[in-house]
Design an enzyme around this catalytic site. Sequence first.
Site, mmCIF file in Angstrom:
data_model
loop_
_atom_site.group_PDB
_atom_site.id
_atom_site.type_symbol
_atom_site.label_atom_id
_atom_site.label_comp_id
_atom_site.label_asym_id
_atom_site.label_seq_id
_atom_site.Cartn_x
_atom_site.Cartn_y
_atom_site.Cartn_z
ATOM 1 N N THR A 9 23.022 -53.149 5.528
ATOM 2 C CA THR A 9 23.967 -52.392 4.700
ATOM 3 C C THR A 9 24.962 -53.319 4.003
ATOM 4 O O THR A 9 25.293 -53.129 2.835
ATOM 5 C CB THR A 9 24.717 -51.364 5.569
ATOM 6 N N GLU A 69 32.204 -48.387 11.707
ATOM 7 C CA GLU A 69 31.453 -48.742 10.496
ATOM 8 C C GLU A 69 32.024 -50.009 9.863
ATOM 9 O O GLU A 69 31.289 -50.851 9.355
ATOM 10 C CB GLU A 69 31.490 -47.593 9.480
HETATM 11 N N1 HSE Z 1 27.391 -45.042 1.534
HETATM 12 C C1 HSE Z 1 26.887 -46.154 2.269
HETATM 13 C C2 HSE Z 1 26.159 -47.081 1.338
HETATM 14 C C3 HSE Z 1 25.959 -45.652 3.343
HETATM 15 O O1 HSE Z 1 25.384 -46.588 0.513
HETATM 16 O O2 HSE Z 1 26.352 -48.300 1.411
HETATM 17 C C4 HSE Z 1 25.367 -46.732 4.204
HETATM 18 O O3 HSE Z 1 24.431 -46.143 5.099
#
Ligand code: HSE
Length: 309
Positions: free
Chosen positions: A184, A131
């Site tokens: 993201t 990630e």
């Molecule tokens: N918790 C992370 C965000 C998840 O909201 O950026 C990304 O899929």
Amino acid sequence: MKEIKVFAPATVANVVCGFDVLGFAVNEPGDEVMMRLVDEPGVRLLKITGDEGRLPLDSAKNTVSASVQHYLKHLNRPDIGVEIELHKKMPIGSGLGSSSASTVAGLYAINQLVGNLLTAKELVPFAMKGEELACGYGHADNVAPALMGGFVLVRSYEPLDLIALPTPSNLFAAIVYPEVDVPTKDARQMIKAKVLLKDAVTQWGNVAGLVSGLFLNDMDLVGRSMKDVLIEPTRSILIPGFDTLRTLAMENGAVGFGISGSGPSVFALVKDEETAKKITKLQQKHLAQLNIRSNAYVSSVNAEGPKII
Ligand code: HSE
């Protein structure tokens, strides 16, 4: 065993109120990884399908091969050689844990091939490295539920403390992915770094409420806890027709509704499959009226995590 093919599930991170600390896995969509042991040492990513050329084939840069390299380094096994094929079966940058599903499938595969040396929970830190590579931060709220199945709470990052939460048996996720691009990395950068104490109070009340609701199997409590005063007001701006999508979900029987992960996918938790299908249909119709193409997925919550196929 010399060769294995693994499916790992998509995930809904945050579950609205629990930014970076809550997530659950779904049965569909997900990604597939084929892995085989070979004589020549090292990790080689041979092929990626279904990504329209968007993902790196370089073994050091791809989240699947890079996390497998971390895993083998941890085991101190530079002698092991593997060849990998990644088959993307879900959209990239959708907010459904696309990189997480690929990484988790790869880690589950290598762990099986070398004799199941680590538990699902123990694999999570390796997946978090993936990630970090994909979006700059090693958040665990996709990879932990993808590996462990069901709902997972990240109680703490340092040290990592993962809590498997009860997964209600008759709960469906109605997911709609509007085809707009929300990486993201960008969706994380737009969030305010500081929050007001009164908003923090609202948020942690809701996180505790949602967790209690799962333990009590009280869907009304789960639903009224699915509120986000910190992140959603900013991120929802990137999602076309967001308010109407919510109204369509809530007026047609959803337990709760919100953004899946960093978006642009949205999801509703729903008590039966028929209602879930009806909601996604209405939401897709609304998006079509806005000239936005979309995909829908209706799935029960995945309690198992990855599986060998
Ligand atoms: N918790 C992370 C965000 C998840 O909201 O950026 C990304 O899929």
